[in-house]
Write an enzyme that holds these catalytic residues in place. Structure first.
Site, PDB file in Angstrom:
ATOM      1  CE  LYS A  79      -3.990   1.783   2.666  1.00  0.00           C
ATOM      2  NZ  LYS A  79      -4.880   1.503   3.819  1.00  0.00           N
ATOM      3  CB  SER A 154      -8.221   3.384   2.724  1.00  0.00           C
ATOM      4  OG  SER A 154      -7.368   2.814   3.713  1.00  0.00           O
ATOM      5  CB  SER A 178      -8.491   0.459   5.512  1.00  0.00           C
ATOM      6  OG  SER A 178      -9.207   1.651   5.392  1.00  0.00           O
TER       7      SER A 178
END
Ligand code: GLN
Length: 486
Positions: A79, A154, A178
């Site tokens: 990420k 996310s 997330s």
């Protein structure tokens, strides 16, 4: 078989048995990215040259029979909230669009010193604020199961890349859902660790008292394997206690006979999609068939969790975002007349709407006259939410719930209604406030869209939820279903 479809454990074994090289599997992932990233948009940065270089170095070690670390040679998507030395790290924000960190996050350092292959930096909602992947400052990620729908967020890119076999596994962060929610929307396995189980050092902070780091994988065994490598004390993160790290791969082999699983009534409320409810109840039934005992439990403060989260999160966001001031990192708008102009112009043009919204809410909640009414009150209610779990876990080993009340929604559907989007995290936020662990695993398909279920466990009891999830995956094949991308 295409090498990019392999799991972490299969890759680990294949590399050792010299069935293929790291370069081959890395190129296979890169080829998948080349074919499908144009439509899915899972990556902000593709680390093509760096990945191949790293893969070749591992292959050399294998040839020379040098000792290998468990994650050596295995392509991972990280990420873009993690600092990666010499590799652009943007948080999906214009404010860090060209930021190249001078150091690695602890987790990244572990992977790199263990010769892991970072294939690219995955897209996300800006700084982790969002649950649809649409709030990236650059471009939205698409759900590989239906390109018109959101992949969740996310950790949108991490989940979409894993689901579409652009990597062997991914790393994400989970502050209020997330990892779990995008895993559920994309039909992959996502582990939210207990607060403090994995070092947060070098991962850009969103809500420091809630942020956690964990794997997104193709199955539970992989999550256990990856967690083993990244968990534990870090002297650079004072919130990681010296709590022992269990032998997860060994623990998951135990069956679930006699395991006590609670179904909390507050998670089966109005607003929960009927078909999602059925998937969760079917999973409960499956656990019963496997020998677990399923009982009803109650977590009475569940309905306060979202409200509490949206005081605590923005408050900490307003403090954490203060460092992006145009002086120290990234974007700097220097055309104004004084220092204040630099701050205002940099932040105005660098941050997206959601980040600005939270800075404003948080600044308000923390201001002198309101602190007691909002932040302090929220912290008190947070304790009540935690006590609900403490009480329930004195009676059951695991809590089973839905991950999200609804299926992956159409892109754009919630964009104009932040409140509606916030409410979609009702089932993931409570565990975050309590600092406990949670695992999202695939458990069904409804109209061609994945539905995950959530297994919650006591703080630092990752081994039990991993065990339950692993045993469930031995008995089902939902996690093996793949999106039909072409
Ligand atoms: N969706 C939640 C939010 O927008 C949680 C995000 C997260 O876990 N990083 O804050």
């Amino acid at each position: 078989m295409d090498l990019n479809k392999l799991t972490v454990l299969e890759t680990f074994e294949g590399l050792r048995d010299k069935k293929f090289s790291s370069e081959e599997i890395t190129k296979s992932c890169l080829k998948q990215i080349e074919s499908f990233n144009g439509q899915i948009k899972a990556f902000i940065t593709i680390n093509e040259d760096g990945a191949i270089l790293q893969a070749k170095a591992v292959d050399k070690k294998i040839k020379n029979k040098s000792p290998l670390s468990p994650l050596a040679g295995i392509p991972v998507a990280v990420k873009d909230l993690f600092c990666t030395k010499d590799l652009r790290s943007t948080a999906a924000s214009k404010i860090l669009e060209n930021y190249i960190p001078p150091y690695d996050a602890t987790v990244v350092e572990k992977i790199r010193t263990g010769d892991g292959v970072i294939i690219g930096k995955a897209n996300l909602d800006e700084f982790g604020m969002g649950n649809s992947g649409e709030k990236s400052g650059f471009f939205p990620t698409h759900n590989p199961w239906d390109l018109e729908r959101v992949p969740g967020g996310s950790s949108s890119g991490s989940a979409a890349a894993t689901a579409s076999d652009m990597c062997i596994y991914a790393l994400g962060t989970d502050t209020g859902g997330s990892i779990r929610q995008p895993a559920s929307f994309c039909n992959v396995t996502g582990l939210k660790v207990s607060y403090g189980r994995v070092s947060r050092y070098g991962v850009m902070a969103m809500t420091s008292s809630l942020d956690t780091i964990g794997p997104i994988t193709k199955n539970v065994a992989d999550a256990a394997f990856v967690l083993q490598q990244i968990a534990g004390y870090d002297k650079k993160d004072s919130t990681t206690p010296a709590e022992k790290v269990d032998d997860y791969l060994k623990e998951i082999k135990k069956d679930v006979k006699g395991l006590k699983i609670g179904l909390p009534k507050e998670y089966f409320i109005e607003g929960l999609d009927e078909e999602v409810r059925n998937v969760v109840l079917a999973a409960a039934k499956k656990f019963e068939d496997m020998g677990a005992e399923v009982v009803d439990v109650s977590l009475p403060h569940t309905d306060l969790a979202v409200a509490v989260y949206y005081i605590i999160c923005p408050s900490e966001v307003s403090s954490n975002m203060a460092r992006y001031d145009g002086i120290r990192y990234g974007l700097s708008k220097r055309d104004g007349k004084d220092l204040l102009d630099i701050y205002l112009n940099t932040k105005s043009s660098g941050f997206g709407d959601e980040v600005k919204r939270r800075i404003m809410i948080g600044t308000y909640a923390l201001s002198a006259g309101y602190y007691d009414a909002y932040y302090k009150k929220a912290m008190q209610v947070r304790t009540l939410v935690k006590q609900d779990f403490d009480k329930t876990f004195s009676d059951v080993d695991v809590i089973l719930t839905p991950v999200s009340p609804a299926l992956a929604w159409k892109m754009g559907e919630n964009m104009s209604d932040p409140l509606k989007e916030y409410l979609a995290d009702v089932f993931t936020i409570p565990a975050s406030l309590a600092g406990i662990c949670g695992l999202a695993i695939p458990a069904g398909l409804v109209g061609g869209l994945p539905v995950g279920v959530q297994l919650l466990g006591k703080r630092f009891d990752e081994k039990t939820i991993l065990r339950a999830g692993y045993q469930y995956q031995l008995a089902t094949d939902w996690h093996q279903q793949k999106p039909n991308i072409k």
